[in-house]
Design an enzyme around this catalytic site. Structure first.
Site, mmCIF file in Angstrom:
data_model
loop_
_atom_site.group_PDB
_atom_site.id
_atom_site.type_symbol
_atom_site.label_atom_id
_atom_site.label_comp_id
_atom_site.label_asym_id
_atom_site.label_seq_id
_atom_site.Cartn_x
_atom_site.Cartn_y
_atom_site.Cartn_z
ATOM 1 N N THR A 1 0.854 -1.173 0.000
ATOM 2 C CA THR A 1 0.000 0.000 0.000
ATOM 3 C C THR A 1 0.890 1.223 0.000
ATOM 4 O OG1 THR A 1 -1.419 1.375 1.421
ATOM 5 C CG2 THR A 1 -0.210 -0.370 2.481
ATOM 6 N N CYS B 1 -1.945 4.586 -5.529
ATOM 7 C CA CYS B 1 -2.739 3.758 -4.623
ATOM 8 C C CYS B 1 -2.844 2.406 -5.296
ATOM 9 C CB CYS B 1 -4.116 4.370 -4.380
ATOM 10 S SG CYS B 1 -5.214 3.275 -3.438
#
Length: 220
Positions: free
Chosen positions: A74, A188
């Site tokens: 992430t 992202c």
């Protein structure tokens, strides 16, 4: 860190090992899958200290189990990457590094960044790209940042991929290009579920794919 993008990481890393070694080879992996609802609650409340403790504990458990490198799947949770690296004795493969290196090698200097509000608005990500790779990083305006963030949390991490949201992202990316962005960082790891390379007029750099590639390379 949602299972939606974690599944893609697992597939991409295994594909790289299989393609490199052939036959029935696959990656030797240890995976810790968080309950993303718990992580999102800490993010929303701004309790980054508790989130850091969670990340450090898990990294230490993975190292104790035999991991020779740590990959945080992430962008947002790289906010505590330095703290995690300081707490373990194996390398943490930072998600921004393969992205920055490839953009720099491509001869580009000004890039747009899409991601969660935390990634776009805090400096931990942009500063690393600037200091290590000499990149000028542009972020969308306040309304566009809110739209990008909302789509990630309300849709993508829940497995919802909507054509209308793809159109929103296309508009956001084009406005960054109009401001001078020579490329767009998909900052992202869920954005790749929505956007393809055909959705922008400039090159797209998919952080999930490049990060998974770095992880696979470590295993070869």
């Amino acid at each position: 860190m949602s299972w939606e993008s974690s599944a893609h990481y697992y597939r991409m890393i295994n594909e790289q090992v299989r393609d490199a070694q052939g036959g029935m080879h696959s990656a030797r992996l240890l995976m810790w899958s968080f309950d993303f609802a718990d992580i999102e609650a800490l993010q929303r409340s701004g309790d980054w200290a508790a989130a850091t403790r969670e990340m450090v504990e898990v990294a230490q458990r993975l190292e104790a189990a035999g991991a020779t490198a740590i990959v945080i799947c992430t962008n947002t949770m790289h906010l505590m990457a330095d703290a995690v690296q300081a707490a373990i004795g194996v390398p943490l493969l930072h998600i921004a590094d393969p992205v920055g290196a490839l953009i720099q090698a491509s001869g580009l200097q000004r890039v747009g960044l899409l991601g969660t509000a935390f990634t776009m608005e805090q400096d931990f990500y942009r500063v690393r790209l600037a200091e290590r790779f000499g990149l000028e990083v542009l972020v969308p305006d306040v309304d566009d940042r809110a739209a990008v963030h909302r789509i990630i949390y309300d849709e993508l991490v829940q497995g919802r991929v909507l054509p209308a949201s793809r159109d929103v992202y296309r508009g956001v990316m084009q406005r960054l290009v109009d401001r001078g962005a020579q490329a767009i960082i998909l900052g992202c790891t869920e954005i790749m579920l929505l956007v393809t390379y055909e959705d922008a007029t400039v090159p797209l750099f998919d952080t999930a794919a490049l990060h998974a590639q770095a992880a696979g390379h470590h295993l070869l």
